[in-house]
Scaffold this active site. Structure first.
Site, PDB file in Angstrom:
ATOM      1  N   SER A  12       0.798  -1.228   0.000  1.00 63.18           N
ATOM      2  CA  SER A  12       0.000   0.000   0.000  1.00 63.18           C
ATOM      3  C   SER A  12       0.830   1.278   0.000  1.00 63.18           C
ATOM      4  O   SER A  12       0.264   2.371  -0.130  1.00 63.18           O
ATOM      5  CB  SER A  12      -0.974  -0.004   1.181  1.00 63.18           C
ATOM      6  N   LYS A  15       0.095   3.524  -2.893  1.00 62.56           N
ATOM      7  CA  LYS A  15      -1.000   4.493  -2.909  1.00 62.56           C
ATOM      8  C   LYS A  15      -0.499   5.935  -2.956  1.00 62.56           C
ATOM      9  O   LYS A  15      -1.071   6.782  -3.660  1.00 62.56           O
ATOM     10  CB  LYS A  15      -1.911   4.285  -1.697  1.00 62.56           C
ATOM     11  N   TYR A 123     -11.318   1.644   3.930  1.00 62.85           N
ATOM     12  CA  TYR A 123     -10.087   1.335   3.184  1.00 62.85           C
ATOM     13  C   TYR A 123     -10.462   0.491   1.976  1.00 62.85           C
ATOM     14  O   TYR A 123     -11.189  -0.496   2.114  1.00 62.85           O
ATOM     15  CB  TYR A 123      -9.138   0.586   4.101  1.00 62.85           C
TER      16      TYR A 123
END
Length: 252
Positions: A12, A15, A123
């Site tokens: 992640s 991101k 999320y």
């Protein structure tokens, strides 16, 4: 053993890089934080909110009360959810025979919303959709956009969506922790040649190269004289964009 040359999955941490790519296009006027995202990706306008399940196991769907925006996608307030944190998304994907988010397929992104956009924090795959907006607005696949507009100016040559054999030869393994506290290596990998460059989790590379991106952000969008974002945009990225919406626990 981990070394400075070890190649790892960024998961992640991807991101933040995708968000920077999107904000470059916001600066250029090619993307808008608050316009309906369906203006750029019409398929986003077809996704509905799932409110429950019929007796035959089919989903109960309705239109969202407001359109999904890029700001929603970047702040996890789009109404999408990850299957790892939402059992109903697991049920949806399994009933449709659709692979999970690691599969890198178009099908896994075409999941129902679990909330109306802008009403709650969840999320999610929102930044994967933001990556697709970068592609639509730039005319480039996400890997090529990032290579040209982020990795090259920042000297991040060892960061990629598609690892080479040489990079894989330096890769660390994924591990699971056993009940006794020990670690064991487990099979894991981003599929080669995925349909979608997943902007939420699919980058890999060397840590020192990722830290060059972090340095640029901490320095107001510039590193070694190469600017990737304006100071105003970097400041904007650090602000609260969700108001009083609360972020819940991911793991209890």
């Amino acid at each position: 053993p981990m070394t400075m040359d070890t190649f790892i999955w960024f998961a992640s941490l991807t991101k933040a890089v995708t968000a920077a790519a999107a904000m470059q296009l916001v600066e250029q006027g090619k993307l808008d934080l608050d316009a309906p995202a369906a203006k750029v990706l019409p398929e986003l306008g077809k996704i509905q909110v799932r409110t429950g399940w019929n007796a035959d196991g089919t989903p109960i769907l309705r239109a969202p009360k407001s359109p999904v925006t890029l700001r929603n996608l970047l702040t996890h307030t789009s109404g999408f959810a990850y299957e790892i944190f939402n059992a109903d998304v697991v049920r949806e994907l399994e009933s449709a025979g659709t692979g999970n988010v690691i599969s890198g397929t178009h099908a896994t992104l075409n999941r129902a919303l679990v909330r109306d956009p802008g009403t709650a924090w969840e999320y999610s795959v929102g930044i994967d959709w933001a990556g697709r907006m970068v592609e639509a607005a730039s005319g480039l696949r996400l890997r090529d956009y990032m290579a040209q507009h982020l990795f090259a100016p920042l000297g991040m040559s060892d960061v990629t969506f598609q690892a080479s054999e040489e990079q894989l030869s330096r890769a660390s393994a994924m591990h699971a922790r056993l009940p006794d506290g020990s670690l064991v290596a487990i099979p894991f990998g981003i599929p080669p040649n995925p349909e979608v460059d997943m902007g939420g989790h699919a980058l890999s590379g060397r840590v020192p190269h990722y830290l060059r991106f972090c340095q640029a952000i901490l320095n107001g969008g510039v590193l070694d004289g190469n600017r990737i974002l304006s100071p105003t945009t970097v400041e904007l990225m650090g602000m609260n964009h969700i108001g009083d919406i609360k972020i819940g626990e991911l793991f209890s």
